[in-house]
Design a protein around this motif. Sequence first.
Motif, PDB file in Angstrom:
ATOM      1  N   TYR A 111      31.153  29.601 -47.918  1.00 12.20           N
ATOM      2  CA  TYR A 111      32.036  28.448 -48.137  1.00 12.20           C
ATOM      3  C   TYR A 111      33.074  28.454 -47.024  1.00 12.20           C
ATOM      4  O   TYR A 111      33.717  29.484 -46.811  1.00 12.20           O
ATOM      5  CB  TYR A 111      32.789  28.598 -49.461  1.00 12.20           C
ATOM      6  N   HIS A 145      38.317  25.810 -45.582  1.00 15.95           N
ATOM      7  CA  HIS A 145      39.014  24.583 -45.978  1.00 15.95           C
ATOM      8  C   HIS A 145      38.635  24.099 -47.374  1.00 15.95           C
ATOM      9  O   HIS A 145      39.207  23.118 -47.853  1.00 15.95           O
ATOM     10  CB  HIS A 145      38.824  23.465 -44.936  1.00 15.95           C
ATOM     11  N   VAL A 146      37.664  24.755 -48.036  1.00 14.51           N
ATOM     12  CA  VAL A 146      37.377  24.381 -49.433  1.00 14.51           C
ATOM     13  C   VAL A 146      37.837  25.456 -50.419  1.00 14.51           C
ATOM     14  O   VAL A 146      37.797  25.235 -51.633  1.00 14.51           O
ATOM     15  CB  VAL A 146      35.880  24.045 -49.668  1.00 14.51           C
ATOM     16  N   ARG A 186      42.789  26.277 -48.678  1.00 14.57           N
ATOM     17  CA  ARG A 186      42.439  24.891 -48.346  1.00 14.57           C
ATOM     18  C   ARG A 186      43.625  24.058 -47.864  1.00 14.57           C
ATOM     19  O   ARG A 186      43.437  23.081 -47.146  1.00 14.57           O
ATOM     20  CB  ARG A 186      41.692  24.216 -49.487  1.00 14.57           C
ATOM     21  N   ASP A 240      30.938  21.802 -42.783  1.00 12.90           N
ATOM     22  CA  ASP A 240      30.462  21.238 -44.060  1.00 12.90           C
ATOM     23  C   ASP A 240      28.942  21.193 -44.096  1.00 12.90           C
ATOM     24  O   ASP A 240      28.305  21.556 -45.093  1.00 12.90           O
ATOM     25  CB  ASP A 240      30.982  19.801 -44.240  1.00 12.90           C
ATOM     26  N   HIS A 290      32.204  20.450 -53.045  1.00  8.69           N
ATOM     27  CA  HIS A 290      33.396  20.741 -52.266  1.00  8.69           C
ATOM     28  C   HIS A 290      33.471  20.033 -50.926  1.00  8.69           C
ATOM     29  O   HIS A 290      34.487  20.039 -50.281  1.00  8.69           O
ATOM     30  CB  HIS A 290      33.499  22.240 -52.012  1.00  8.69           C
ATOM     31  N   TYR A 291      32.372  19.480 -50.470  1.00  6.31           N
ATOM     32  CA  TYR A 291      32.349  18.989 -49.101  1.00  6.31           C
ATOM     33  C   TYR A 291      32.500  17.478 -49.075  1.00  6.31           C
ATOM     34  O   TYR A 291      31.926  16.777 -49.880  1.00  6.31           O
ATOM     35  CB  TYR A 291      31.049  19.400 -48.419  1.00  6.31           C
ATOM     36  N   GLU A 292      33.246  17.018 -48.082  1.00  6.22           N
ATOM     37  CA  GLU A 292      33.478  15.577 -47.977  1.00  6.22           C
ATOM     38  C   GLU A 292      32.386  14.889 -47.178  1.00  6.22           C
ATOM     39  O   GLU A 292      32.204  13.692 -47.266  1.00  6.22           O
ATOM     40  CB  GLU A 292      34.812  15.327 -47.286  1.00  6.22           C
TER      41      GLU A 292
END
Length: 396
Positions: free
Chosen positions: A315, A318-319, A324, A336, A383-385
């Motif tokens: 991971y 940033h998550v 984060r 990501d 968690h990922y954008e």
Amino acid sequence: MSELRFPLASVVFGGNEQAYVQDCLDTAWISACGPYVGRFERAFADFCGVRHAVACANGTAALHLALLGLGIGPGDEVIIPTLTYVATANAVRYCGAVPVLADSEPRTWNLDPQQVAAKITPRTRAIIVVHLYGQPANMTEISRLARKHNLFVVEDAAQAHGARYDGQSVGALGDVAAFSFYGNKIITTGEGGMVVTNNAALAARIAQLRGQGMDTEHRYWFPVIGYNYRMTNVQAALGLAQLEQVEANLSRRRQIADAYRQRLAGAVQWPQSVPRAEAVNWLFTVLLPAEIASRRDEAMTFLAQEGIETRPVFYPMHVLPPHREFARGAGFPVADCLAQGGLSLPTWVGLKETDIDDICTALKRWLAVAQVAPLAFRPSRPHYETECANVCSGVL
Ligand SMILES: *Cc1c(COP(=O)(O)O)cnc(C)c1O
């Protein structure tokens, strides 16, 4: 390490491990005093081609000591890749410093020099490069930036024992480097770590901090606050025996990577070396094709049913809840994508060619089924954008 038929990693004790550990027991030198610590430090410094090595309790302690030795503290900014194991970020936080997260290069999966350049501020003191999965970072560009802005370069070489860049070993490429000897690393002492540097004063400071800060000339006088980060003689005995076999083990790991690459060519991607880099193979790690990358966890479940243990790519920082906030609103599309669609396959010196056949056959069977019906975007982790399919096809 696992009940499965093909564990992700395990260890072969094929050399002097038994004899050296028995020697520790026979002599009762089982704590941090004893001859193996110094012998392991000397041999490891030679292996890296550096002047000084300081053994310590684990790789995280090694990173912490490296940063403390450089004087990193509150108010300082340290640029790190967001795509790393959590220890890199934790060590910065232990110092009270700010981890500034940067995205990775699609080619090497390592710190992207352009992203680093964009994150340098007057408070920046250091850059930590992580040679992820054994692949050296782009040191030419990172070193150039560091010189230009007067920054320290710290190598997190926990996954890259023996990798080289421009003919030099990792560990010798920056101001100071940290190695880990955890159970699944290329050399193991169970738990253990090492700091290496060519700077004698820095090595002396780090050695002092490792042992509660005790004055080297004046026993039981503690002029600074230090830590108990010592390595035991038993750990060092294991480490020395492992180091004696490292060339054979690295070459076996290279054969394993070649075998995976041969069987998986065209089916999945993996990190590539920049021109001057010679990677080692810690965990052979692949990225699923863009259109099914978000179904990585399904692939892992399928492989587990076939007795194959795998591991998702880390991971990104940033998550993770403790780190984060340091994303500071930035996006990290490459990290990501790799974190969503990447998985590590079994990699250790006891793995046989026929095992690799079975593992690759199973993975290709899952790929064939999944690709018939690629689902619409469905993030395997929330968690990922970034929509992985777009990024993967765009940049990788
Ligand atoms: C393993 C690892 C560490 C920490 O090592 P420990 O010995 O587990 O404390 C640090 N950084 C990276 C990139 C690692 O993979």
